[in-house]
Design an enzyme around this catalytic site. Structure first.
Site, PDB file in Angstrom:
ATOM      1  N   SER A 184     -22.053  35.283  65.507  1.00  0.00           N
ATOM      2  CA  SER A 184     -22.676  34.160  66.191  1.00  0.00           C
ATOM      3  C   SER A 184     -21.859  32.887  66.188  1.00  0.00           C
ATOM      4  CB  SER A 184     -24.054  33.875  65.575  1.00  0.00           C
ATOM      5  OG  SER A 184     -23.931  33.553  64.206  1.00  0.00           O
ATOM      6  N   HIS A 212     -26.560  38.828  69.528  1.00  0.00           N
ATOM      7  CA  HIS A 212     -25.782  38.086  70.531  1.00  0.00           C
ATOM      8  C   HIS A 212     -25.041  38.993  71.508  1.00  0.00           C
ATOM      9  CE1 HIS A 212     -26.408  34.124  68.684  1.00  0.00           C
ATOM     10  NE2 HIS A 212     -26.435  34.803  67.543  1.00  0.00           N
ATOM     11  N   LYS A 244     -32.686  35.378  72.858  1.00  0.00           N
ATOM     12  CA  LYS A 244     -31.374  34.923  73.335  1.00  0.00           C
ATOM     13  C   LYS A 244     -31.197  35.361  74.779  1.00  0.00           C
ATOM     14  CE  LYS A 244     -29.680  34.697  68.637  1.00  0.00           C
ATOM     15  NZ  LYS A 244     -30.996  34.999  68.011  1.00  0.00           N
TER      16      LYS A 244
END
Length: 394
Positions: A184, A212, A244
């Protein structure tokens, strides 16, 4: 008045806060006046947003909002209970089944957050006498989950498979390897194909946190495991978040029927937590459908990242080896990172200054992230601003 028995704790906390402030490590929240997006409003001022994890630009998508409204009408707002009491709805079940099918696993289980999913999964899988080996740059939730489990935690140098192999050779008893798919703060991808091969050769269980990578990487957007050509047999435990790339909230763990049923029965973070609102599960399902039907979002955000990298290289900016939407510029000191972030904000650009303890000392950085909702012109504006202010804050 603070009771005398508590006074020492308040004093200690105050001293820690003062120390953090003096070192330029104090964190302050922003309060947004608008929805998440490429342009947001903070304190009445518009800013181009380069620090969100809304990689596909779905957080304020009209279809997600409509789905949420319709589901609120049907299910109300709160879920009312934990999943195992009476908080589990048809919306939760439908999303779990869709996530399992999309990720190529028999089952999936929803959690309220990625932190809860990681700590709950590791605390359930591991026990004293086991060994868990983690990359040094793994997310804090993975480290906490290992520490809470009572297993022996060993960390290996970032993406260093030789060190990992030596550590695995020395393990006696059950071993588990845990890595982020995409890291990240550095934005790079773990060498998952080689990791999976090594884990199988050493009879170690492999878990990948793809918070991610999910929705962004791979031909279909399944994530870093798909991009590495890996399936359920290679990566038995897959965790990814919905907050996300999918623009909603929560997380899921996908794997075998035995794994998921064991988490459902024994993961304390699942058993003893109120279920996420059903309407948010319905919105998550809509986001998953958009991920599958609008592949242009993945290609666009990756092309914006590539455009930024070309421009940054021309400016001789210190890029890390990251090809995805997370593009960190290593600054060094916390003071300089803050100064750059503040000047960019004065120019109408919101870029986070990431400082210790989130990253190691002397590696403070500007963590620049891109969304499919950004335009090429906005990327070029950011590059021009960096060109103007980078050397001034050297």
């Amino acid at each position: 008045m603070i009771p005398p028995s508590l006074n020492i704790f308040e004093q200690r906390l105050a001293a820690q806060l003062a120390e953090r402030e003096a070192a330029n490590l104090y964190r302050r929240r922003l309060s947004l006046d608008t929805a998440q997006g490429p342009v947001i409003q903070v304190n009445g001022r518009q800013l181009v947003n380069f620090c969100s994890n809304d990689y596909l630009g779905l957080a304020a998508h009209p279809q997600l909002k409509e789905s949420l409204r319709n589901a609120v009408t049907r299910y109300g707002v709160g879920s009312g209970a934990s999943h195992l009491v009476c908080g589990h709805s048809a919306a939760h079940h439908e999303l779990e089944e869709a996530l399992a099918e999309f990720s190529g696993r028999p089952r999936a289980l929803l959690f309220a957050s990625g932190f809860a999913a990681n700590t709950g999964t590791l605390s359930t899988l591991l026990q004293p006498g086991d060994t868990v080996l983690q990359d040094r740059l793994n997310h804090a939730s993975l480290l906490d989950g290992a520490l809470h489990s009572g297993a022996r935690l060993q960390r290996f140098a970032h993406n260093d498979l030789q060190v990992l192999e030596r550590k695995l050779d020395a393990v006696r008893g059950p071993a588990m390897v845990v890595v982020d798919g995409v890291f990240s703060m550095d934005g790079d991808v773990a060498p998952l194909a080689a990791l999976a091969q090594l884990a199988q050769a050493k009879q170690a269980y492999l878990m990948v946190d793809d918070a991610h990578g999910f929705g962004v990487l791979g031909q279909r957007g399944i994530g870093s495991t798909e991009a590495a050509g890996l399936g359920a047999q290679d990566v038995p435990v897959l965790m990814a978040t919905l907050g996300k790339a999918l623009g909603t909230v929560g997380a899921f763990v996908a794997g075998s029927d035995t794994l998921i049923e064991s988490l459902l029965q024994g993961a304390r973070n699942y058993v003893y937590s109120t279920a996420m609102p059903p309407a948010l599960a319905a919105a998550g399902l809509t986001a998953l459908h958009l991920l599958q039907s609008e592949a242009w979002r993945r290609s666009h955000v990756l092309s914006l990242a590539a455009r930024f990298r070309r421009g940054a290289e021309q400016l001789d900016l210190p890029l890390l080896d990251a090809a995805g939407p997370i593009q960190p510029l290593i600054v060094g000191s916390a003071d300089r990172a803050l100064a750059l972030s503040r000047e960019l904000q004065q120019r109408g650009l919101l870029v986070s200054a990431i400082r210790p303890p989130t990253v190691p000392p002397n590696t403070s950085r500007l963590r620049i992230t891109f969304s499919a909702a950004h335009s090429e012109a906005q990327v070029d504006t950011l590059l021009q601003a960096l060109a103007d202010c980078w050397q001034r804050h050297a």
